[in-house]
Design an enzyme around this catalytic site. Structure first.
Site, PDB file in Angstrom:
ATOM      1  N   HIS A 299       5.350 -10.123  -2.701  1.00 12.86           N
ATOM      2  CA  HIS A 299       4.974 -11.418  -2.106  1.00 12.86           C
ATOM      3  C   HIS A 299       5.974 -11.695  -0.977  1.00 12.86           C
ATOM      4  O   HIS A 299       6.022 -10.950  -0.007  1.00 12.86           O
ATOM      5  CB  HIS A 299       4.973 -12.460  -3.230  1.00 12.86           C
ATOM      6  CG  HIS A 299       4.392 -13.789  -2.874  1.00 12.86           C
ATOM      7  ND1 HIS A 299       3.715 -14.047  -1.709  1.00 12.86           N
ATOM      8  CD2 HIS A 299       4.386 -14.972  -3.560  1.00 12.86           C
ATOM      9  CE1 HIS A 299       3.322 -15.308  -1.690  1.00 12.86           C
ATOM     10  NE2 HIS A 299       3.729 -15.890  -2.807  1.00 12.86           N
ATOM     11  N   HIS A 338      -3.302  -6.658   2.368  1.00 11.40           N
ATOM     12  CA  HIS A 338      -3.340  -8.042   1.921  1.00 11.40           C
ATOM     13  C   HIS A 338      -4.518  -8.221   0.987  1.00 11.40           C
ATOM     14  O   HIS A 338      -5.559  -7.613   1.186  1.00 11.40           O
ATOM     15  CB  HIS A 338      -3.463  -9.001   3.110  1.00 11.40           C
ATOM     16  CG  HIS A 338      -3.041 -10.387   2.770  1.00 11.40           C
ATOM     17  ND1 HIS A 338      -3.882 -11.283   2.168  1.00 11.40           N
ATOM     18  CD2 HIS A 338      -1.848 -10.998   2.904  1.00 11.40           C
ATOM     19  CE1 HIS A 338      -3.221 -12.409   1.968  1.00 11.40           C
ATOM     20  NE2 HIS A 338      -1.986 -12.272   2.393  1.00 11.40           N
ATOM     21  N   ASP A 394       4.440 -10.090   7.142  1.00 16.27           N
ATOM     22  CA  ASP A 394       5.810  -9.645   6.889  1.00 16.27           C
ATOM     23  C   ASP A 394       6.206  -8.419   7.686  1.00 16.27           C
ATOM     24  O   ASP A 394       7.380  -8.048   7.694  1.00 16.27           O
ATOM     25  CB  ASP A 394       5.975  -9.342   5.394  1.00 16.27           C
ATOM     26  CG  ASP A 394       5.985 -10.629   4.592  1.00 16.27           C
ATOM     27  OD1 ASP A 394       6.583 -11.598   5.080  1.00 16.27           O
ATOM     28  OD2 ASP A 394       5.402 -10.654   3.498  1.00 16.27           O
TER      29      ASP A 394
HETATM   30  N1  CMC Z   1       0.717   0.934   1.280  1.00 19.77           N
HETATM   31  C1  CMC Z   1      -0.021   1.952   0.782  1.00 19.77           C
HETATM   32  N2  CMC Z   1      -1.127   1.796   0.050  1.00 19.77           N
HETATM   33  C2  CMC Z   1      -1.506   0.527  -0.185  1.00 19.77           C
HETATM   34  C3  CMC Z   1      -0.795  -0.573   0.297  1.00 19.77           C
HETATM   35  C4  CMC Z   1       0.356  -0.335   1.064  1.00 19.77           C
HETATM   36  N3  CMC Z   1       1.061  -1.336   1.570  1.00 19.77           N
HETATM   37  N4  CMC Z   1      -1.407  -1.706  -0.095  1.00 19.77           N
HETATM   38  C5  CMC Z   1      -2.476  -1.325  -0.807  1.00 19.77           C
HETATM   39  N5  CMC Z   1      -2.541   0.029  -0.860  1.00 19.77           N
HETATM   40  C6  CMC Z   1      -3.582   0.830  -1.491  1.00 19.77           C
HETATM   41  C7  CMC Z   1      -3.479   0.789  -3.011  1.00 19.77           C
HETATM   42  O1  CMC Z   1      -2.646   1.808  -3.478  1.00 19.77           O
HETATM   43  C8  CMC Z   1      -4.918   0.958  -3.400  1.00 19.77           C
HETATM   44  O2  CMC Z   1      -5.257   2.295  -3.213  1.00 19.77           O
HETATM   45  P1  CMC Z   1      -6.279   3.029  -4.233  1.00 19.77           P
HETATM   46  O3  CMC Z   1      -7.589   2.314  -4.036  1.00 19.77           O
HETATM   47  O4  CMC Z   1      -6.306   4.457  -3.814  1.00 19.77           O
HETATM   48  O5  CMC Z   1      -5.719   2.819  -5.607  1.00 19.77           O
HETATM   49  C9  CMC Z   1      -5.694   0.167  -2.343  1.00 19.77           C
HETATM   50  O6  CMC Z   1      -4.830   0.216  -1.177  1.00 19.77           O
HETATM   51  C10 CMC Z   1      -5.976  -1.268  -2.719  1.00 19.77           C
HETATM   52  O7  CMC Z   1      -4.716  -1.893  -3.003  1.00 19.77           O
HETATM   53  P2  CMC Z   1      -4.487  -2.990  -4.113  1.00 19.77           P
HETATM   54  O8  CMC Z   1      -3.093  -2.838  -4.666  1.00 19.77           O
HETATM   55  O9  CMC Z   1      -5.625  -2.988  -5.071  1.00 19.77           O
HETATM   56  O10 CMC Z   1      -4.571  -4.326  -3.256  1.00 19.77           O
HETATM   57  P3  CMC Z   1      -4.118  -5.747  -3.727  1.00 19.77           P
HETATM   58  O11 CMC Z   1      -5.014  -6.710  -3.050  1.00 19.77           O
HETATM   59  O12 CMC Z   1      -3.988  -5.844  -5.201  1.00 19.77           O
HETATM   60  O13 CMC Z   1      -2.627  -5.852  -3.143  1.00 19.77           O
HETATM   61  C11 CMC Z   1      -0.815  -6.292  -1.716  1.00 19.77           C
HETATM   62  C12 CMC Z   1      -2.299  -6.558  -1.996  1.00 19.77           C
HETATM   63  C13 CMC Z   1      -0.376  -7.180  -0.551  1.00 19.77           C
HETATM   64  C14 CMC Z   1       0.020  -6.645  -2.968  1.00 19.77           C
HETATM   65  C15 CMC Z   1      -0.655  -4.788  -1.371  1.00 19.77           C
HETATM   66  O14 CMC Z   1      -1.410  -4.466  -0.220  1.00 19.77           O
HETATM   67  C16 CMC Z   1       0.805  -4.414  -1.174  1.00 19.77           C
HETATM   68  O15 CMC Z   1       1.512  -4.143  -2.156  1.00 19.77           O
HETATM   69  N6  CMC Z   1       1.309  -4.399   0.117  1.00 19.77           N
HETATM   70  C17 CMC Z   1       2.708  -4.126   0.364  1.00 19.77           C
HETATM   71  C18 CMC Z   1       3.542  -5.356   0.069  1.00 19.77           C
HETATM   72  C19 CMC Z   1       3.382  -6.413   1.141  1.00 19.77           C
HETATM   73  O16 CMC Z   1       3.426  -6.147   2.337  1.00 19.77           O
HETATM   74  N7  CMC Z   1       3.249  -7.652   0.671  1.00 19.77           N
HETATM   75  C20 CMC Z   1       3.150  -8.825   1.553  1.00 19.77           C
HETATM   76  C21 CMC Z   1       1.817  -9.477   1.475  1.00 19.77           C
HETATM   77  S1  CMC Z   1       1.604 -10.652   2.804  1.00 19.77           S
HETATM   78  C22 CMC Z   1       2.692 -11.919   2.415  1.00 19.77           C
HETATM   79  C23 CMC Z   1       2.181 -12.791   1.375  1.00 19.77           C
HETATM   80  O17 CMC Z   1       1.176 -13.501   1.626  1.00 19.77           O
HETATM   81  O18 CMC Z   1       2.800 -12.815   0.292  1.00 19.77           O
END
Ligand code: CMC
Length: 459
Positions: A299, A338, A394
């Site tokens: 987050h 995101h 971010d």
């Molecule tokens: N790098 C590589 N792969 C990723 C990433 C990433 N940053 N984000 C998602 N994926 C992949 C994930 O592994 C999954 O792949 P697969 O379908 O093969 O299993 C697919 O994309 C879908 O990801 P998810 O984890 O189901 O997506 P989510 O909506 O649950 O997670 C997130 C969203 C923001 C937690 C995630 O994208 C992430 O961990 N990003 C990196 C951390 C980050 O930058 N966070 C800041 C968010 S913006 C600030 C805020 O509002 O808090």
């Protein structure tokens, strides 16, 4: 919900279309369903059919309870709330596919260009932009509440020299509840307003004290002649000069960053504020919970993680190997992806521009080159394209914060200061929402059932 039929043979899982003959020009809605906003569900365990009301594009999870083949009642399973609305809210609108973010209906781009953080805070909290007189009074109220009780300062001084400023911020915000015990009177509108004003006013002071603590420098008291952001910068960086004069371009950039972070509908930390607030605790305790949620690297902690990642990559020629590691699932590309934005994050676009303005004053951050190249490669790579992973807020904010001389540990503190009006606007909405109940999700129990206690000697 109404039980509309009971048949033994209704096991066809295909959605049923009404026969053409059944559709008349008078009563047919857009979907040919007689204009009813309902969902017909057949429980194939019993063959029983139910009609569930659809309101605002949702069905009520509680309506599923009556689908009760096993005596438990049907429920939804939704870890991470990926498709569950937990409240009604009029604060912030997001269209993730179109990359739209609006506070109270005003596009974020317009607010970032024309408004100030305190004006945006007023908007979030009150629903409309203030008149000139209202803004003047609001700014005045915030300004006269910036000081902390000396005991709060002493509390902060008790931390170890290397305490993370987010930990300090979280606990000092929760400590404020003990300084303002009246804050428990959450049904009293004037009381709520006072605590909201106090918390928005004191967040920069708490954040700056946490920053100075890590540096072993004396805490700097607020200077009420300065604007919100100027005062914050003075409390952070002032040494022996009588008045700290921040570069107006940097003041503007930081003000924009705070605006961009001010609210983001039902994200992890806002959900924490609402969940804890639903117990009717005071707002300091609820916001402290939000700060805890924001602390995490998925987050608000992501911008700190981005900087660490960029530093670890070290140079542009290391990027392909790093990307391969991400694609192999070894780590995430921090600052990408995101839950809601699947096209672009409008905040990232505004931040990228702010980067240029800040670097014009401070000189270019050498990590910028790595970040830009990383973005370019990732946006062309099938792995990221297929998963709709784009830079989020971010990805670039950390570079700006670093240029403004903040250490990475402070990045999330800045996010928390920006998010405080949003948390409080959402908390205020929750407190006044008659539909809200104490948050209490269900679980699917997967553990043992009743067992005999085994004495120690027999284990
Ligand atoms: N790098 C590589 N792969 C990723 C990433 C990433 N940053 N984000 C998602 N994926 C992949 C994930 O592994 C999954 O792949 P697969 O379908 O093969 O299993 C697919 O994309 C879908 O990801 P998810 O984890 O189901 O997506 P989510 O909506 O649950 O997670 C997130 C969203 C923001 C937690 C995630 O994208 C992430 O961990 N990003 C990196 C951390 C980050 O930058 N966070 C800041 C968010 S913006 C600030 C805020 O509002 O808090």
């Amino acid at each position: 919900m109404t039980d509309v039929s009971t048949t033994d043979a209704a096991l066809d899982l295909t959605p049923q279309q009404p026969a053409l003959d059944d559709q008349t020009s008078d009563d047919t809605g857009p979907a040919g369903n007689g204009g009813r906003d309902t969902l017909t569900v057949t429980d194939n365990r019993t063959g029983q059919t139910y009609e569930l009301e659809i309101t605002d594009g949702t069905i009520r999870a509680a309506d599923l309870k009556q689908i009760n083949a096993d005596g438990e009642g049907l429920a939804t399973y939704d870890p991470g709330f990926v498709n569950t609305a937990s409240c009604r809210s009029a604060v912030t609108f997001i269209d993730g596919d179109a990359g739209i973010l609006e506070y109270r209906g005003y596009p974020i781009e317009q607010l970032a260009e024309h408004s100030t953080f305190l004006e945006v805070a007023y908007l979030l909290l009150n629903g409309d932009l203030p008149t000139e007189a209202e803004l003047e009074e609001w700014v005045h109220q915030i300004t006269i509440h910036t000081f902390l009780h000396e005991n709060v300062k002493q509390l902060m001084q008790g931390y170890r020299y290397d305490a993370h400023p987010m930990g300090m911020l979280m606990s000092s915000v929760s400590a404020l509840s003990t300084f303002y015990p009246d804050a428990v009177k959450i049904a009293d509108v004037d009381n709520r307003q006072l605590q909201i004003t106090r918390l928005i006013a004191k967040m920069p002071t708490l954040g700056a004290f946490a920053f100075r603590h890590a540096q072993g420098k004396p805490y700097v008291y607020p200077d009420n002649r300065l604007s919100y952001v100027e005062n914050f910068l003075a409390m952070l960086f002032k040494m022996s000069e009588p008045t700290y004069a921040a570069d107006p371009r940097l003041v503007k950039a930081l003000d924009i960053l705070l605006i961009l972070h001010a609210d983001h509908e039902q994200n992890c930390s806002t959900n924490a504020v609402r969940s804890v607030g639903s117990s009717q605790v005071d707002p300091y305790s609820a916001v402290a919970a939000g700060i805890g949620a924001l602390y995490g690297p998925l987050h608000g902690g992501a911008n700190e993680a981005v900087l660490k990642m960029l530093r670890r990559i070290g140079s542009v020629d290391q990027i392909p190997a790093f990307i391969e590691g991400v694609k192999a699932g070894k780590e995430k590309l921090m600052g990408f992806g995101h839950r809601v934005y699947k096209n672009f994050d409008p905040r990232a676009t505004i931040i990228k521009k702010a980067c240029d303005d800040v670097f014009a004053v401070t000189g270019v951050n050498p990590l910028l080159e790595i970040a830009q190249e990383l973005e370019r490669i990732a946006l062309e790579d099938e792995y990221f394209v297929k998963r709709k992973l784009y830079p989020n807020v971010d990805f670039y904010s950390g570079l700006i914060y670093e240029a403004l001389q903040f250490p990475p540990e402070m990045f999330t503190v800045l996010f928390a200061i920006g998010r405080t009006p949003g948390w409080l606007a959402q908390w205020s909405e929750l407190v006044q929402d008659k539909e809200q109940k104490i948050a209490r999700p269900k679980q699917i129990y997967t553990g043992h059932r009743t067992r005999e206690f085994v004495p120690m000697a027999e284990r």
